[in-house]
Design a protein around this motif. Structure first.
Motif, PDB file in Angstrom:
ATOM      1  N   LYS A 172       4.234 -12.806 -22.687  1.00 14.41           N
ATOM      2  CA  LYS A 172       5.435 -13.574 -22.358  1.00 14.41           C
ATOM      3  C   LYS A 172       5.973 -14.355 -23.552  1.00 14.41           C
ATOM      4  O   LYS A 172       7.174 -14.584 -23.664  1.00 14.41           O
ATOM      5  CB  LYS A 172       5.149 -14.535 -21.206  1.00 14.41           C
ATOM      6  N   GLY A 173       5.096 -14.764 -24.457  1.00 14.37           N
ATOM      7  CA  GLY A 173       5.526 -15.566 -25.595  1.00 14.37           C
ATOM      8  C   GLY A 173       6.022 -14.757 -26.781  1.00 14.37           C
ATOM      9  O   GLY A 173       6.359 -15.325 -27.828  1.00 14.37           O
ATOM     10  N   ARG A 225      11.719 -10.502 -28.161  1.00 16.98           N
ATOM     11  CA  ARG A 225      12.098  -9.101 -28.340  1.00 16.98           C
ATOM     12  C   ARG A 225      12.197  -8.710 -29.803  1.00 16.98           C
ATOM     13  O   ARG A 225      11.852  -7.584 -30.183  1.00 16.98           O
ATOM     14  CB  ARG A 225      13.432  -8.836 -27.644  1.00 16.98           C
ATOM     15  N   PRO A 268       0.657  -8.588 -19.525  1.00 11.57           N
ATOM     16  CA  PRO A 268       1.937  -9.238 -19.187  1.00 11.57           C
ATOM     17  C   PRO A 268       1.951 -10.744 -19.392  1.00 11.57           C
ATOM     18  O   PRO A 268       2.940 -11.285 -19.913  1.00 11.57           O
ATOM     19  CB  PRO A 268       2.120  -8.869 -17.710  1.00 11.57           C
ATOM     20  N   GLU A 269       0.889 -11.440 -19.029  1.00  9.87           N
ATOM     21  CA  GLU A 269       0.886 -12.901 -19.171  1.00  9.87           C
ATOM     22  C   GLU A 269       0.878 -13.319 -20.637  1.00  9.87           C
ATOM     23  O   GLU A 269       1.627 -14.203 -21.043  1.00  9.87           O
ATOM     24  CB  GLU A 269      -0.312 -13.513 -18.436  1.00  9.87           C
ATOM     25  N   ARG A 270       0.025 -12.694 -21.433  1.00 16.12           N
ATOM     26  CA  ARG A 270      -0.053 -13.043 -22.848  1.00 16.12           C
ATOM     27  C   ARG A 270       1.211 -12.651 -23.598  1.00 16.12           C
ATOM     28  O   ARG A 270       1.600 -13.309 -24.560  1.00 16.12           O
ATOM     29  CB  ARG A 270      -1.260 -12.365 -23.499  1.00 16.12           C
TER      30      ARG A 270
END
Length: 477
Positions: free
Chosen positions: A388-389, A392, A384-386
């Motif tokens: 984020k960038g 879509r 999830p953290e990685r």
């Protein structure tokens, strides 16, 4: 800036076009390299398919404009959709935008809600276990791509039509689809006048499409007869939803043509995308020992020594990341088209009404500005953290916007069931040279042979030994 109004400079034309065929030779001979090379020429690049121009979008942000924020200016259409419509008809994937599409989507949505899919989960698991139990240890030449397409098809047929479908329907369908897909891509990249000539390849493509519809008719007739014999068995197949549906305008049941179109659309999508993703996943697991170790560790923690159950799927988070990374790295689609409904301007470049606009999930999902080391297989990029960038429109395995794949939930269910059932019982090791990506409709491996070896699940709370690294017999790596 992704404005759709105003004027601007004509988009750059890709180098290497030839008289009469334009860039068709490059799309035929080196499609993935050619599409990937367009990124260096700009955010919107003009190519020629025969004498007809098309506009390739290489920037994910502009693709999102096409699919979501300004979707009304870009209708579902273009050469690939026209070619697919030859055998899909007006199924959900190819029907024109507007009220008809929304009506079809509402009719089919109940098939793919989570609760309905759950009714087929354990039946699918039992089928996959039975189908893979016959694998023999050390089989030297199992074609993994063919295995996964056949297993995906048979599993989906069980879910769609219930048990006891005539064997010849499944067998012929599996044999027809690869040839039909190759014929479809041929019709996409060649000038339209070539595809209309009475050439042997064109006639053969038409015969295969006609036979496909006959087979679908057999499947529909079989399912209807089963429902007539035992009305309470309606839950035995997802397709019962369509057989019992009524048109919201006329109040009449769906026509045979509508049932055919939707069945072909569902089955084609299930085989091409799911089978390809599974084949690539099994290959990447086999050549990445740490990925394999963590996958086995998760499976053993969730299931211990017992067989997989449907309720386990939600706990297989690392396996889901492995599958998602396979989708990212290998497409699955490499070319998707839309048609402009009015003159537009994309990132400062004018595009006329009626033009084909192309985007490629394959190149978006390998964009080095979005994905570090895009050629590497790294399931942890979906932590999830990685993640984020990652925008879509930089991951388009299921599309986006109002035409996003209606079967995404089912696809994830089938992918997890098949991969979990196989990797719980087997370790597969490569028995051929590393496969090369080959663009048909999906990005498939050109050749992938693997040998199965039984594995024993380690009960919960037991340390999982690290398996020896799998090596390719050709390269030794």
């Amino acid at each position: 800036m992704n404005s759709l109004s105003g004027t601007g400079a004509t988009p750059p034309t890709a180098p290497g076009r030839l008289p009469l065929i334009g860039h068709g030779h490059q799309l035929a001979r080196r499609p993935l390299d050619f599409m990937d090379s367009l990124r260096e020429h700009g955010s919107v690049v003009r190519i020629l398919i025969g004498p007809t121009p098309a506009y390739v979008v290489t920037d994910p942000a502009i693709t999102r404009t096409v699919l979501v924020s300004e979707a009304e200016a870009f209708a579902k259409g273009g050469k690939i959709i026209d070619a697919l419509r030859v055998f899909f008809g007006d199924g959900l994937a190819t029907v024109a935008d507007g009220d008809v599409h929304m009506k079809h989507r509402r009719l089919m949505q109940p098939m793919f809600n989570k609760a309905h899919i759950a009714t087929r989960g354990d039946v699918m698991i039992d089928h996959v276990r039975a189908a893979t139990a016959a694998w023999a240890e050390g089989d030297a030449v199992r074609d993994t791509y063919e295995d996964m397409n056949a297993l995906t098809l048979s599993t989906f047929l069980i879910a769609l039509f219930g048990p006891a479908l005539p064997a010849h329907v499944e067998e012929e369908f599996a044999g027809l689809m690869p040839a039909i897909m190759k014929g479809t891509i041929r019709q996409t990249i060649l000038p339209s006048w070539v595809t209309k000539l009475p050439l042997p390849a064109n006639r053969q493509h038409a015969r295969r499409v006609a036979r496909l519809r006959e087979l679908i008719d057999h499947a529909i007739d079989h399912h209807q007869s089963k429902l007539a014999e035992a009305p309470d068995s309606a839950g035995e197949g997802l397709f019962s939803t369509l057989l019992t549906a009524t048109d919201p305008v006329t109040g009449q049941p769906l026509s045979r043509q509508q049932l055919q179109d939707e069945a072909i659309t569902l089955l084609t999508g299930a085989i091409e995308t799911t089978g390809t993703t599974l084949a690539w996943s099994l290959y990447e697991i086999s050549v990445n020992p740490e990925v394999e170790r963590r996958l086995h560790e998760e499976l053993d923690a969730v299931c211990g020594g017992r067989p997989l159950r449907y309720d386990d799927l939600g706990s297989l988070t690392y396996m889901r990341s492995v599958l998602k990374e396979s989708m990212r790295k290998y497409g699955p689609a490499w070319l998707v088209t839309r048609t402009t409904t009015r003159p537009v301007t994309l990132d400062g470049h004018p595009v006329p009404e009626g033009a084909d606009v192309i985007y490629s999930p394959y190149i978006h999902q390998r964009d080095p500005e979005v994905y570090s080391e895009p050629a590497a297989f790294d399931p942890d990029r979906w932590d999830p953290e990685r993640a984020k960038g990652i925008g879509r429109s930089s991951f388009l395995a299921f599309g986006d916007g109002r035409r996003k794949c209606i079967g995404e939930e089912f696809a994830w269910t089938e992918l997890l069931i098949i991969l979990a059932t196989i990797t719980q019982r087997w370790r597969l090791t490569p028995a051929s040279a590393p496969p090369r990506p080959q663009a048909i409709v999906t990005v498939k491996p050109d050749k992938l042979s693997m040998a199965p070896h039984p594995r024993t699940a380690v009960p919960r709370d037991t340390t999982v030994p690290t398996p020896p690294p799998a090596k390719c017999p050709v390269t030794g790596h």
